[in-house]
Design a protein around this motif. Sequence first.
Motif, PDB file in Angstrom:
ATOM      1  N   ALA A 415      22.656  14.505  53.630  1.00  0.00           N
ATOM      2  CA  ALA A 415      23.894  14.021  54.280  1.00  0.00           C
ATOM      3  C   ALA A 415      24.851  13.545  53.365  1.00  0.00           C
ATOM      4  O   ALA A 415      25.705  14.201  53.490  1.00  0.00           O
ATOM      5  CB  ALA A 415      23.908  11.381  53.695  1.00  0.00           C
ATOM      6  N   ALA A 416      25.057  13.962  51.684  1.00  0.00           N
ATOM      7  CA  ALA A 416      25.498  14.157  50.601  1.00  0.00           C
ATOM      8  C   ALA A 416      26.547  15.469  51.220  1.00  0.00           C
ATOM      9  O   ALA A 416      27.508  16.051  50.786  1.00  0.00           O
ATOM     10  CB  ALA A 416      25.172  14.530  49.308  1.00  0.00           C
ATOM     11  N   ALA A 417      24.794  16.566  52.028  1.00  0.00           N
ATOM     12  CA  ALA A 417      26.446  17.882  51.621  1.00  0.00           C
ATOM     13  C   ALA A 417      26.825  18.260  52.911  1.00  0.00           C
ATOM     14  O   ALA A 417      27.754  19.063  52.544  1.00  0.00           O
ATOM     15  CB  ALA A 417      24.527  18.769  51.855  1.00  0.00           C
ATOM     16  N   ILE A 418      26.368  17.143  53.785  1.00  0.00           N
ATOM     17  CA  ILE A 418      27.140  17.291  55.514  1.00  0.00           C
ATOM     18  C   ILE A 418      28.552  17.290  54.769  1.00  0.00           C
ATOM     19  O   ILE A 418      29.362  17.402  55.235  1.00  0.00           O
ATOM     20  CB  ILE A 418      26.246  16.530  55.953  1.00  0.00           C
ATOM     21  CG1 ILE A 418      25.145  17.323  56.553  1.00  0.00           C
ATOM     22  CG2 ILE A 418      26.978  16.786  56.768  1.00  0.00           C
ATOM     23  CD1 ILE A 418      23.530  16.750  56.542  1.00  0.00           C
ATOM     24  N   GLN A 419      28.172  15.317  54.303  1.00  0.00           N
ATOM     25  CA  GLN A 419      29.767  14.863  53.717  1.00  0.00           C
ATOM     26  C   GLN A 419      30.810  15.915  52.919  1.00  0.00           C
ATOM     27  O   GLN A 419      31.834  15.289  53.209  1.00  0.00           O
ATOM     28  CB  GLN A 419      29.393  13.535  53.691  1.00  0.00           C
ATOM     29  CG  GLN A 419      28.656  12.943  54.742  1.00  0.00           C
ATOM     30  CD  GLN A 419      28.852  11.555  53.704  1.00  0.00           C
ATOM     31  OE1 GLN A 419      29.044  10.998  53.089  1.00  0.00           O
ATOM     32  NE2 GLN A 419      27.464  10.572  54.184  1.00  0.00           N
ATOM     33  N   ARG A 420      29.988  16.831  52.275  1.00  0.00           N
ATOM     34  CA  ARG A 420      31.324  17.934  51.890  1.00  0.00           C
ATOM     35  C   ARG A 420      31.363  18.796  52.353  1.00  0.00           C
ATOM     36  O   ARG A 420      32.365  19.462  52.000  1.00  0.00           O
ATOM     37  CB  ARG A 420      30.179  18.260  50.183  1.00  0.00           C
ATOM     38  CG  ARG A 420      29.893  18.085  49.480  1.00  0.00           C
ATOM     39  CD  ARG A 420      29.788  18.368  48.358  1.00  0.00           C
ATOM     40  NE  ARG A 420      28.590  19.031  48.083  1.00  0.00           N
ATOM     41  CZ  ARG A 420      27.289  18.019  47.642  1.00  0.00           C
ATOM     42  NH1 ARG A 420      27.058  17.204  47.465  1.00  0.00           N
ATOM     43  NH2 ARG A 420      25.814  19.196  48.028  1.00  0.00           N
ATOM     44  N   ALA A 421      30.628  19.278  53.835  1.00  0.00           N
ATOM     45  CA  ALA A 421      31.597  20.256  54.595  1.00  0.00           C
ATOM     46  C   ALA A 421      32.443  19.796  55.835  1.00  0.00           C
ATOM     47  O   ALA A 421      33.207  20.247  55.839  1.00  0.00           O
ATOM     48  CB  ALA A 421      29.607  20.746  55.385  1.00  0.00           C
TER      49      ALA A 421
END
Length: 550
Positions: A415-421
């Motif tokens: 989730a943290a990675a996707i929210q960065r993208a």
Amino acid sequence: MKTLFRLVTGFAVLLLLAAPVFATGADEEAGAPARTSTTDESPTGPYEPPISVSYHAFHQPAQDFLEGDSFEDNLWTRAYSDELGVELSFPWSAQSGDAYRQRLNIAIATGQLADIFSVSPIIFGQLVEDGRLAPLDDAWEYMSDDGRAIMEWSPVTRIAGTRDGVLYGIAEARGPEGKNLWVRQDWLDALGLDAPQSVAEFIEVARAFTFDDPDGNGQDDTIGFGISGELDDALQTFFSGWGGYPISNFWVESGGQLEYGAIQPGMREALRALRAMFEEGTVDPEFGVKGEGELYDDIAAGRVGMYAGYFWSPLWPLNALKGEDPESDWVPVYFPSPSGEPAPEPLDLTPGEFWVARADFPYPEVLVKMMNLFLEYQDEQPEYFNQIDANGEVLELFHLAPVQYNTWRNNVDAAAAIQRAIPVGEILPEHGVAPASMFGAEQAMLYATGADTTATPWAYHKVFADGGSMNLVRWRMDNDGYLENAFFGPPGDAWLRHGQAINDLVEEWYVKFVTGEESIDSDWDAYIDAFSNIGGAEVTAEVNAWFENQ
């Protein structure tokens, strides 16, 4: 049930809770056969020559396959053959919890256990006591570094699988499942309401969703708060807001002793709240005769405005409604509590399922090697987990891997990675999306950019994007939002004998109290007495004997 890939185990746990009927009959052939194949010490080293391994299988009722594949021949069985030298076979498979339990009981009674299989804690304890499981301490030496890290994060997992200092069962490290309240956002918008943040607002929204025609069809056909006659895991967070914990073998510390969660005074107050909603008509008047499946049918039919779900609920059952009604939308919120704070999510880290090997199986380490391959493919082979077919439908292929080993933290990191993208509008290497999470990230990105707003991209966006359910999980991690089970030992003899009867009793009285068949005021003591008499007093003494030695 369709979930993120780590939750297949959670589903199997619910299906394996009932106690078996054992017979003390002849077991498998005495003495372990000699090993006729060799393998190196690496985590996924192959067997030479290949070995045959049988497995009692639980298969998803509506399993997805690649074209031409089957349960017996699919990308996972081929991977075991090609990578590990393991030819997997299924003496039988089941597609429901009752069927699995019944067939496993027969296999136990007749001495026809497969080489490897999964069991609930109750069955696990009895099989260990009867000497019918292989020790796994030597097998554990094959575990990869990633697998060891999972066990180190949750030492309770190994404690629960150990008897008299010997490891007999391996389980996933359990973690939070995001048990929160899901609310129809489109109904809130239609009625000019905000998502509930307090108990009073929760009751107000339930009334509006029941009586104010939120779907605009002019009919009295909606349910404010959807519940069923089964004490679904996610509903437990509703009860925890009042200080009640109707969870199997869940204990809280009070006055230096452990007390059973389902008989706490707060349980009584939570039941009062549900009873008041039942009397007012804001819960389904027929909930007591409905199971979880019927509740999901009501959700898919667009009748339910709020329900207790999980972080993965957009993937099932909420996506079913989205597919039929593209205008429908849901938002996750914390269950409110009388204190004004979010209700704590009960967290039981003790395993609900163990992978085990039959006592006379000569290759018990194959369990660990299959786990290692699953972990390796998470990082390197995402196509083994999800694919899209020619019709644009998601194929959830991870369910075909009979032995899985995950850490729940994968989803938090994803989730943290996707929210960065998402703010960038594309997924770049620096965003840190792991290969196993790439499918979900791509789907969430399709929805975020407006390229595809159908059910599947919407569902992944609701889980992983900002404002999605994984944000609620992360908030609890950072803000002490969980209440852990104070008991984390193996199920004792008293629980093995009485645990299922206690579970059934709590669920039975839950329905009776809410419907008014029993009075929360005048019959509460009778409920406590019934708990004690059915085995609760004996289990309480046993658990506190364990607690004194911690």
